[in-house]
Design an enzyme around this catalytic site. Structure first.
Site, short mmCIF file in Angstrom:
data_model
loop_
_atom_site.label_atom_id
_atom_site.label_comp_id
_atom_site.label_asym_id
_atom_site.label_seq_id
_atom_site.Cartn_x
_atom_site.Cartn_y
_atom_site.Cartn_z
N ASP A 179 14.87 31.33 -1.04
CA ASP A 179 14.29 32.21 -0.03
C ASP A 179 15.12 31.92 1.21
O ASP A 179 14.95 30.87 1.84
CB ASP A 179 12.81 31.88 0.21
CG ASP A 179 12.19 32.83 1.23
OD1 ASP A 179 12.84 33.09 2.25
OD2 ASP A 179 11.08 33.31 1.00
N HIS A 180 16.02 32.83 1.54
CA HIS A 180 17.02 32.45 2.56
C HIS A 180 16.39 32.22 3.94
O HIS A 180 17.00 31.57 4.79
CB HIS A 180 18.20 33.44 2.60
CG HIS A 180 17.92 34.72 3.31
ND1 HIS A 180 17.30 35.78 2.70
CD2 HIS A 180 18.18 35.12 4.58
CE1 HIS A 180 17.19 36.77 3.57
NE2 HIS A 180 17.73 36.39 4.72
N HIS A 242 9.52 35.98 2.37
CA HIS A 242 9.87 35.44 3.69
C HIS A 242 8.66 35.33 4.64
O HIS A 242 8.48 34.31 5.31
CB HIS A 242 10.93 36.32 4.37
CG HIS A 242 12.09 36.65 3.49
ND1 HIS A 242 12.67 35.73 2.64
CD2 HIS A 242 12.78 37.80 3.31
CE1 HIS A 242 13.67 36.31 1.99
NE2 HIS A 242 13.75 37.55 2.38
O1 LIG Z 1 15.71 39.34 1.64
C1 LIG Z 1 15.94 40.26 2.40
O2 LIG Z 1 16.20 39.98 3.68
C2 LIG Z 1 16.91 40.90 4.49
C3 LIG Z 1 16.66 40.46 5.93
O3 LIG Z 1 17.23 39.20 6.09
P1 LIG Z 1 17.73 38.71 7.52
O4 LIG Z 1 18.21 37.34 7.31
O5 LIG Z 1 18.82 39.67 7.92
O6 LIG Z 1 16.57 38.82 8.43
C4 LIG Z 1 16.46 42.33 4.27
O7 LIG Z 1 17.35 43.20 4.96
C5 LIG Z 1 16.51 42.64 2.80
O8 LIG Z 1 16.00 43.96 2.60
C6 LIG Z 1 15.72 41.65 2.01
O9 LIG Z 1 15.96 41.86 0.63
#
Ligand SMILES: O=C1O[C@H](COP(=O)(O)O)[C@@H](O)[C@H](O)[C@H]1O
Ligand SMILES: NC(=O)C1=CN([C@@H]2O[C@H](COP(=O)(O)OP(=O)(O)OC[C@H]3O[C@@H](n4cnc5c(N)ncnc54)[C@H](OP(=O)(O)O)[C@@H]3O)[C@@H](O)[C@H]2O)C=CC1
Length: 495
Positions: A179-180, A242
């Protein structure tokens, strides 16, 4: 876990895809540049497209140069990259991949440590993991780990099935579910802000906090991911993972120790304490939205239903706002409001903790607005903390004025703040699973989200599109807070 320069081969399935190009190769390069990789490492790219090692190295070099905006001078680094063309469903080619891995390990003196990074569509996860085991790729003298990208299932049932498939070949300790958001500097900072500051922890409960708001807004639309997104929507794409992870970090009890298991176990308790949504509750607690045409950062953009690979009558939400209640002793009665969407006014992720008003305000007359104390955690693009207080207005007798105490993390560390993927890859190489999600967290999150998606899938949103691209979402998202006597705090720093 203490190995600061881990020795391992990273096998990337989906090496010709978007994620590998934009996130994985640049992150590996940054780790190398910072001296976090020894010379005993290799990267083996795997996908169907034909490539020689040379052409793959050329491709990787170009992608890194594009991402870092620098010419890559270090040929030594790129010589650690290899390529194997493989169809994930073809058993025979796994044997050849194993031979290549053994050769590469000999060449770079890597002690059989292997990371299998599945940067591919989830329908392949089960096939790949079973082949890795049956063809002997996991039987090495070192450790083997599996990194799994999202989405981890489409609902609880599919996630359970997927988990069972993977668990045939890898134990829970070997599985690193990415989960980045958990790799973001300021998301990791939530625990430190809470547990290392005597002034916050005593106040961190329903006696002193009025509500907590988490907003993650994007200006981008669905880009070229329409096919995936139209079957996912914002609830599954952002909330199930997230947003709920941030809620868990904000609400969890202090862990006994800062170990992976202790932290995860506290997070799971929060996710399990979320008040479950009955089908009848969904409309009361959640708002869905879909963007229409509009202007984002000065550019006219199309509506969601006009996007490439999206159904022109799509019922998929591109925006979600919700009110979450955590039914435990600490949080009873405190709403956690979440909001996320595409094509909104600005790209920003922020957490606002709104404290309750002082019992009797001596400095305002009843008609005057009382500024509550706010703690704002800026996750991105700016990273930092702002504490909103009230102080005496200069010169004027005992009148107050709102002031801000600001700490800007990326003003100081700026260029050196590592990207989420860089940190998470390094954690995985060191065997630290703290910032990856345990199966129990995934399961609890799906259990919470499933009733909402069931209602939304079975009822057509007659008002879609209901927010203009470039806005902060549908009006109903504001009403959600107004009903409780609150409002969303603005994101642009003027609050
Ligand atoms: O996991 C995801 O995250 C991105 C948003 O990530 P961020 O680090 O740029 O806030 C989202 O655009 C994408 O749809 C989703 O799959
Ligand atoms: N891109 C992103 O920003 C994010 C992606 N993810 C997730 O990461 C995963 C990968 O996403 P992304 O990189 O965007 O996807 P892409 O569609 O860009 O890449 C898919 C990769 O899979 C390979 N592939 C497809 N079919 C096969 C097959 N039968 N055998 C072997 N290789 C195959 C493709 O290569 P080839 O055609 O050469 O076989 C390609 O390298 C997905 O699960 C996605 O949800 C998660 C968060 C963000």
């Amino acid at each position: 876990m203490n190995d600061v320069q881990p020795k391992a081969t990273i096998v990337i399935f989906g090496a010709t895809g978007d994620l590998a190009k934009r996130k994985l190769f640049p992150s590996i390069y940054k780790l190398y540049q910072k001296g976090k990789l020894s010379q005993q490492f290799a990267v083996v790219g795997v996908a169907r497209r034909p490539h020689t090692d040379e052409s793959f190295r050329h491709y990787v070099k170009e992608t890194i140069e594009e991402a870092t905006k620098q010419e890559l001078m270090d040929n030594q680094f790129i010589s650690h990259f290899y390529y194997h063309s493989l169809d994930a469903t073809n058993t025979k080619s796994y044997e050849q991949l194993n031979e290549l891995l053994t050769r590469v390990e000999e060449q770079f003196h890597i002690p059989g440590n292997r990371i299998f990074y599945l940067a591919m569509a989830p329908e392949f996860f089960g096939t790949i993991t079973s082949h890795l085991k049956s063809e002997g790729l996991t039987a090495t003298n070192g450790w083997t780990r599996l990194v799994i990208e999202k989405p981890f299932g489409h609902d609880l049932q599919s996630a359970q099935k997927l988990n069972e498939e993977i668990r045939q070949s890898f134990s829970e300790e070997q599985i690193f579910r990415i989960d980045h958001y958990l790799g973001k500097e300021m998301v990791q900072n939530i625990e430190v802000i809470r547990f290392a500051n005597a002034i916050f922890e005593p106040l961190w409960n329903n006696r002193f906090i009025a509500n907590i708001q988490i907003t993650s807004s994007e200006t981008l639309g669905v880009e070229d991911r329409g096919r995936y997104y139209d079957h996912s929507g914002a609830l599954r794409d952002m909330v199930q993972n997230h947003m709920l992870q941030m809620v868990a970090l904000l609400a969890m009890e202090p862990p006994i120790k800062l170990t992976t298991d202790d932290i995860r176990s506290e997070k799971v308790k929060v996710l399990r304490a979320l008040r479950p949504m009955t089908h009848d509750d969904v409309d009361k607690y959640f708002v869905r939205g879909q963007y229409g045409r509009g202007i984002v950062r000065g550019q006219q953009v199309v509506g969601y239903r006009e996007e490439h690979s999206v159904d022109p009558h799509s019922n998929t939400e591109t925006f979600v706002a919700g009110k979450l209640m955590i039914d435990n002793f600490r949080w009873a009665g405190v709403p956690f409001y979440i909001r996320t969407g595409k094509r909104m006014t600005e790209k920003s992720t922020k957490i606002v903790v709104q404290f309750k008003d002082v019992p009797m305000n001596l400095y305002y007359r009843t008609s005057e607005y009382v500024h509550p104390n706010l703690l704002v955690i800026h996750i991105q693009p700016d990273e930092g903390i702002t504490l909103h207080l009230n102080a005496k207005k200069s010169g004027e007798s005992m009148k107050t004025t709102p002031i801000k105490l600001d700490y800007c993390n990326n003003c100081i560390d700026g260029i050196n703040t590592p990207e989420a993927y860089e940190k998470l890859l390094y954690d995985c190489m060191r065997g630290d699973a703290t910032n990856f999600t345990h199966w129990d967290e995934v399961a609890a999150s799906w259990s919470f989200v499933d009733p909402i998606s069931e209602v939304w899938e079975n009822t057509k949103a007659v008002d879609f599109p209901n927010y203009e691209a470039g806005s902060m979402g549908p009006k109903k998202a504001d009403e959600l807070l107004q009903k409780d006597g609150f409002h969303w705090w603005s994101l642009n720093g003027t609050m």
